[in-house]
Structure formats: C-alpha cells, structure tokens
Design a protein around this motif. Structure first.
Motif, PDB file in Angstrom:
ATOM      1  N   ASP A   1     -45.135  51.174  45.854  1.00 19.87           N
ATOM      2  CA  ASP A   1     -46.168  50.330  45.258  1.00 19.87           C
ATOM      3  C   ASP A   1     -45.739  49.917  43.856  1.00 19.87           C
ATOM      4  OD1 ASP A   1     -47.510  51.018  47.543  1.00 19.87           O
ATOM      5  OD2 ASP A   1     -49.179  52.031  46.540  1.00 19.87           O
ATOM      6  N   ALA A   2     -45.971  48.678  43.523  1.00 18.82           N
ATOM      7  CA  ALA A   2     -45.606  48.179  42.196  1.00 18.82           C
ATOM      8  C   ALA A   2     -46.688  48.556  41.197  1.00 18.82           C
ATOM      9  CB  ALA A   2     -45.393  46.675  42.234  1.00 18.82           C
ATOM     10  N   ASP A   3     -46.704  49.833  40.815  1.00 22.86           N
ATOM     11  CA  ASP A   3     -47.597  50.362  39.782  1.00 22.86           C
ATOM     12  C   ASP A   3     -46.738  50.670  38.570  1.00 22.86           C
ATOM     13  OD1 ASP A   3     -49.451  50.222  41.794  1.00 22.86           O
ATOM     14  OD2 ASP A   3     -49.788  52.380  41.951  1.00 22.86           O
ATOM     15  N   ILE A   4     -46.880  49.888  37.516  1.00 22.28           N
ATOM     16  CA  ILE A   4     -45.972  49.958  36.379  1.00 22.28           C
ATOM     17  C   ILE A   4     -46.759  49.783  35.086  1.00 22.28           C
ATOM     18  CG2 ILE A   4     -44.028  48.778  35.234  1.00 22.28           C
ATOM     19  CD1 ILE A   4     -42.967  48.114  38.015  1.00 22.28           C
ATOM     20  N   VAL A   5     -46.322  50.504  34.037  1.00 23.89           N
ATOM     21  CA  VAL A   5     -46.963  50.410  32.730  1.00 23.89           C
ATOM     22  C   VAL A   5     -45.932  49.991  31.691  1.00 23.89           C
ATOM     23  CG1 VAL A   5     -48.400  51.582  31.027  1.00 23.89           C
ATOM     24  CG2 VAL A   5     -48.522  52.270  33.437  1.00 23.89           C
TER      25      VAL A   5
ATOM     26  N   ILE B   1     -49.664  47.088  35.618  1.00 23.46           N
ATOM     27  CA  ILE B   1     -49.523  46.419  36.902  1.00 23.46           C
ATOM     28  C   ILE B   1     -49.880  47.417  37.995  1.00 23.46           C
ATOM     29  CG2 ILE B   1     -47.921  45.266  38.492  1.00 23.46           C
ATOM     30  CD1 ILE B   1     -46.248  44.475  36.025  1.00 23.46           C
ATOM     31  N   ILE B   2     -50.776  47.036  38.890  1.00 25.39           N
ATOM     32  CA  ILE B   2     -51.158  47.882  40.023  1.00 25.39           C
ATOM     33  C   ILE B   2     -51.026  47.073  41.304  1.00 25.39           C
ATOM     34  CG2 ILE B   2     -53.004  49.230  41.092  1.00 25.39           C
ATOM     35  CD1 ILE B   2     -54.129  49.797  38.353  1.00 25.39           C
ATOM     36  N   ASN B   3     -50.289  47.602  42.251  1.00 25.55           N
ATOM     37  CA  ASN B   3     -50.037  46.918  43.517  1.00 25.55           C
ATOM     38  C   ASN B   3     -49.514  45.499  43.297  1.00 25.55           C
ATOM     39  OD1 ASN B   3     -50.962  49.152  44.982  1.00 25.55           O
ATOM     40  ND2 ASN B   3     -53.078  48.409  44.936  1.00 25.55           N
TER      41      ASN B   3
ATOM     42  N   GLY C   1     -46.414  42.828  46.009  1.00 25.60           N
ATOM     43  CA  GLY C   1     -47.102  44.076  45.737  1.00 25.60           C
ATOM     44  C   GLY C   1     -46.242  45.313  45.708  1.00 25.60           C
ATOM     45  N   VAL C   2     -44.951  45.189  46.017  1.00 25.24           N
ATOM     46  CA  VAL C   2     -44.073  46.354  46.017  1.00 25.24           C
ATOM     47  C   VAL C   2     -42.869  46.098  45.116  1.00 25.24           C
ATOM     48  CG1 VAL C   2     -44.775  47.033  48.341  1.00 25.24           C
ATOM     49  CG2 VAL C   2     -42.746  45.608  48.027  1.00 25.24           C
ATOM     50  N   ILE C   3     -42.168  47.185  44.793  1.00 23.77           N
ATOM     51  CA  ILE C   3     -40.973  47.082  43.970  1.00 23.77           C
ATOM     52  C   ILE C   3     -39.822  46.610  44.850  1.00 23.77           C
ATOM     53  CG2 ILE C   3     -39.334  48.361  42.551  1.00 23.77           C
ATOM     54  CD1 ILE C   3     -41.724  50.240  41.859  1.00 23.77           C
TER      55      ILE C   3
ATOM     56  N   THR D   1     -52.672  37.945  38.452  1.00 25.76           N
ATOM     57  CA  THR D   1     -51.595  37.723  39.395  1.00 25.76           C
ATOM     58  C   THR D   1     -51.949  38.390  40.706  1.00 25.76           C
ATOM     59  OG1 THR D   1     -50.049  37.825  37.542  1.00 25.76           O
ATOM     60  CG2 THR D   1     -49.117  37.923  39.750  1.00 25.76           C
ATOM     61  N   THR D   2     -51.878  37.684  41.805  1.00 22.87           N
ATOM     62  CA  THR D   2     -52.215  38.256  43.098  1.00 22.87           C
ATOM     63  C   THR D   2     -51.076  39.129  43.591  1.00 22.87           C
ATOM     64  OG1 THR D   2     -51.312  36.333  44.251  1.00 22.87           O
ATOM     65  CG2 THR D   2     -53.650  36.280  43.677  1.00 22.87           C
ATOM     66  N   THR D   3     -51.343  39.943  44.619  1.00 23.55           N
ATOM     67  CA  THR D   3     -50.353  40.893  45.094  1.00 23.55           C
ATOM     68  C   THR D   3     -49.149  40.233  45.738  1.00 23.55           C
ATOM     69  OG1 THR D   3     -51.613  41.112  47.157  1.00 23.55           O
ATOM     70  CG2 THR D   3     -52.038  42.727  45.422  1.00 23.55           C
TER      71      THR D   3
END
Length: 405
Positions: free
Chosen positions: A374-378, A395-397, A54-56, A23-25
C-alpha cells in the motif's frame, strides 16, 4: 487547501478536486526524498518512490529510478512509511469526552468479547484525522482496557469517510485486562483472583462450545462463546493489558493453560520479567513512554524498549487510552522518547512501522516502502522524531490526504 475528515460538515470530493490537491487512488505520484527510509532495507540517499494505482510501484535512488513525465512530483527532506499506532481507542473514544462519543468501554458487564469495534468506529471522528496529520496512517483500535474482557479490536487506515472505506481488518484481537483497573469500573470482580477466576470460567465454557462446534453438534448460538471459541481455536488473538510484573506473569500462565495466541499490552514492569516474556514468545505493545507514572504504571521505565530490543522481544508503540482531554497521545512522539533513551533512531522507526505491522499481521500490506505494498508514505522537513519537524505530506493508499498546512 487542507484535506481532512471534518467533524462539522463534509468536504465533497468535487470541492476537494477543485482545490487541485486531492489525488485519487489511481493517480501516479513520484515522491523524492533526500533520505528515504524504506525500513525493510537500507536508507536511500536521494531516493525516489513511484506510486501507481494506490500501491508502491518502484523504489530506488535517483540513479536507478526514472520519473515518468506525467507523474505528480512531491519532494521532502525525509520520507518514511506510514506510521502505525499499535494500540489506541481513537474512533471509539471521541474528542469531546462526552457520553455520546465514548464507546470504548461498556460497563454493564465485565465480560463482553462479543462487542465489535467496527460497530462503534467513527471514521469521521476528529481524533482520527488528528493522528493522520501526525503521520499515523494505520491504527489498531477498539475497546479499551478496564474490563476482564472488554470487546474486540480492529485495524483501520486514518482516511476514509466510513468504516468500510477505512477498514483493514475487522476483528484483530479480543481485549483482556489483568490488574486493578477492572475494580475501577465494576463492582465485581473486585480483586485479581476473582477477575482471573471469571476469565478462566468463561474460557472453560468456550472450550466446550468450541469442541461441540467442531463436532457439528447442535447448540444455541452464543455470540460471547463464539468469540472466545475463535480465540481458543487460534482464529483471533488476545490483546492482554497487564502492567505489574505479577500481573504479566499471571497473563503468561493463563496463556499457557489455554494455549491461545496473545499480544501483551502496557507492560510497565516488563523489564522485570523479560526472560519470561521472551520464553513465552509473546510480542509487546509497550505503554506510552510519557504516561504518568502512577498506580499500576508507577514503575515505568523509558529504557524498556531498548531492553526489549536487547532481549530480542518484538515490540511496537501505542498512543493508548487517555481518559481525559485531548483523549489521545501520538505514537510518533512516544517512539521519539524511546529513540532518545538508548533505543536509537532506526530501531524506533522500525517498531513504529514494520515491527508494528508484523505484530499485527499486516506486514504484507503496510509498514515499509516496498514494491507492491500500500502506498502509505509520510513526508517531513527534518528528523521525524524531532518535535520541531513539520510533516509536509501524508499519502494513504496512493491518495494525498494531507499537505502539511
């Protein structure tokens, strides 16, 4: 199809997209969790996190957040912010443990603050991907302990094919070491007193350099002095590795003398001098809890994080530097040990996410699930600190970089 940085060959963007997973940013994603730990606030039961560009974009319960019909949906039992490894050498130290992939410590000179981590960081190193698959989305990495001044550190995401794509901060700290590990790598200095004398002399020279620079006086450019002058001017911090209580006290004394910003790292006997660390207002990146208790680490205590919390000292977790294969620990498991030794789940998760981000000065971007970050989620299928728990997605960026398979 598993998406990752590979050591042997490249997976192209076109091939990854063909798998239907990359999935692209600029993608739009909805993450649904039975429990969403935002860290910055209360845990949300039946929570939803919307990701856009790319962001929340939005966070809340299923009663508060509507999922647009065109958003890609992902579900998990537990959702947390991306985890942060607050001290590692991954990307400089490589998986193979051979000379060609071991750039974490230059042994030609004991004082080399001019060495830049970004000039050695390999974004495609297998160990970077290994940490990502364990939920680590941001690493503070660079030159290892073991020299009076070993070089600079940097902050990177655990995704991207080049250092430029991964980079968060190019010059985060200058790595300094107090204690006997210096003697293992250099003929001189060979004692604590000599090492500190060498450090003080270089800082004195750097102060003179900084004063001339501020006054606009002509002087030959000196990369070593520039780096240390930036430290003394507060533009960069020292990451000071010290384990024994008397080495920690020496580090605090030198910090007071030269008045530079500092993060204490390692700190195996920090519990002996908690009052002094608290008074100095110095944050700590605690040693890996499962480190082998030998040498200067022989007095490690798995309850040290809990004692730091009680004392009101900011702290974070690290994978550290391992001189043997497989070359890295996993900060998530180190935090799990602390959680089980009086610290508790939420405090351990905070230190592994927002607490680490605050210490590293990147909490405006990462460390919690908040709108605009930044949309960094586990995504997990259970308790993040249980060894049997599987990570179902990273999920990163705003890009899904791992699907748990």
């Amino acid at each position: 199809m598993k998406i990752r940085n590979v050591l042997f060959g490249l997976i192209t963007v076109a091939l990854s997209a063909a798998s239907g997973f990359l999935t692209t940013t600029d993608a739009q994603i909805a993450v649904q969790g039975e429990t969403v730990y935002t860290v910055s606030g209360e845990a949300i039961q039946n929570g939803i996190v919307l990701i856009n560009n790319g962001v929340i974009e939005e966070v809340g319960s299923e009663d508060e957040v509507d999922i647009p019909s065109d958003y890609e949906r992902h579900e998990a039992a537990v959702v947390t912010p991306g985890l942060i490894d607050a001290r590692t050498v991954v990307g400089l130290a490589g998986y193979y443990n051979q000379d060609h992939d071991q750039d974490q410590l230059e042994t030609s000179n004991a004082v080399q603050p001019e060495l830049r981590a970004i000039d050695a960081f390999n974004a495609r190193e297998f160990l970077v991907n290994y940490l990502m698959e364990e939920g680590i989305t941001t690493i503070h990495t660079g030159h290892a302990p073991g020299a009076v001044i070993s070089g600079q550190t940097m902050i990177a995401k655990t995704s991207g094919e080049t250092v430029e794509e991964s980079l968060v901060d190019s010059t985060t700290t200058i790595a300094v070491t107090f204690g006997p590990s210096i003697d293992n790598n250099y003929d001189s200095p060979g004692t604590r007193a000599k090492a500190v004398a060498v450090l003080r002399q270089n800082l004195i020279e750097a102060r003179e350099y900084a004063d001339k620079r501020a006054a606009g006086k002509d002087q030959s450019r000196n990369l070593k002095m520039e780096a240390l002058a930036d430290l003394l001017d507060g533009k960069i911090r020292a990451l000071v590795s010290a384990h024994r209580a008397h080495d920690i006290m020496t580090a605090l004394r030198i910090q007071r003398e030269f008045d530079f910003p500092m993060i204490l790292e390692g700190a195996s006997e920090a519990y002996v001098v908690l009052d002094e660390i608290k008074e100095a207002d110095i944050p700590v990146v605690i040693h890996p809890l499962m480190t082998r208790p030998s040498g200067e680490r022989k007095n490690v205590d798995m309850e040290t994080p809990a004692k730091m919390k009680e004392a009101g000292i900011p702290f974070a977790f690290q994978s550290g530097y391992e001189s043997y294969v497989p070359k890295t620990r996993v900060a998530r498991f180190e935090a799990a040990i602390a959680a089980a030794n009086e610290l508790g789940f939420e405090s351990a998760l905070h230190a592994l996410t927002l607490g680490a981000a605050e210490i590293l000065g990147i909490d405006d971007r990462v460390g919690s699930i908040e709108e605009g970050k930044d949309a960094d989620i586990v995504l997990y299928d259970g308790d993040p600190f249980e060894y049997v728990t599987h990570i179902e997605g990273v999920i990163i960026n705003g890009e899904i970089v791992y699907d748990g398979e």
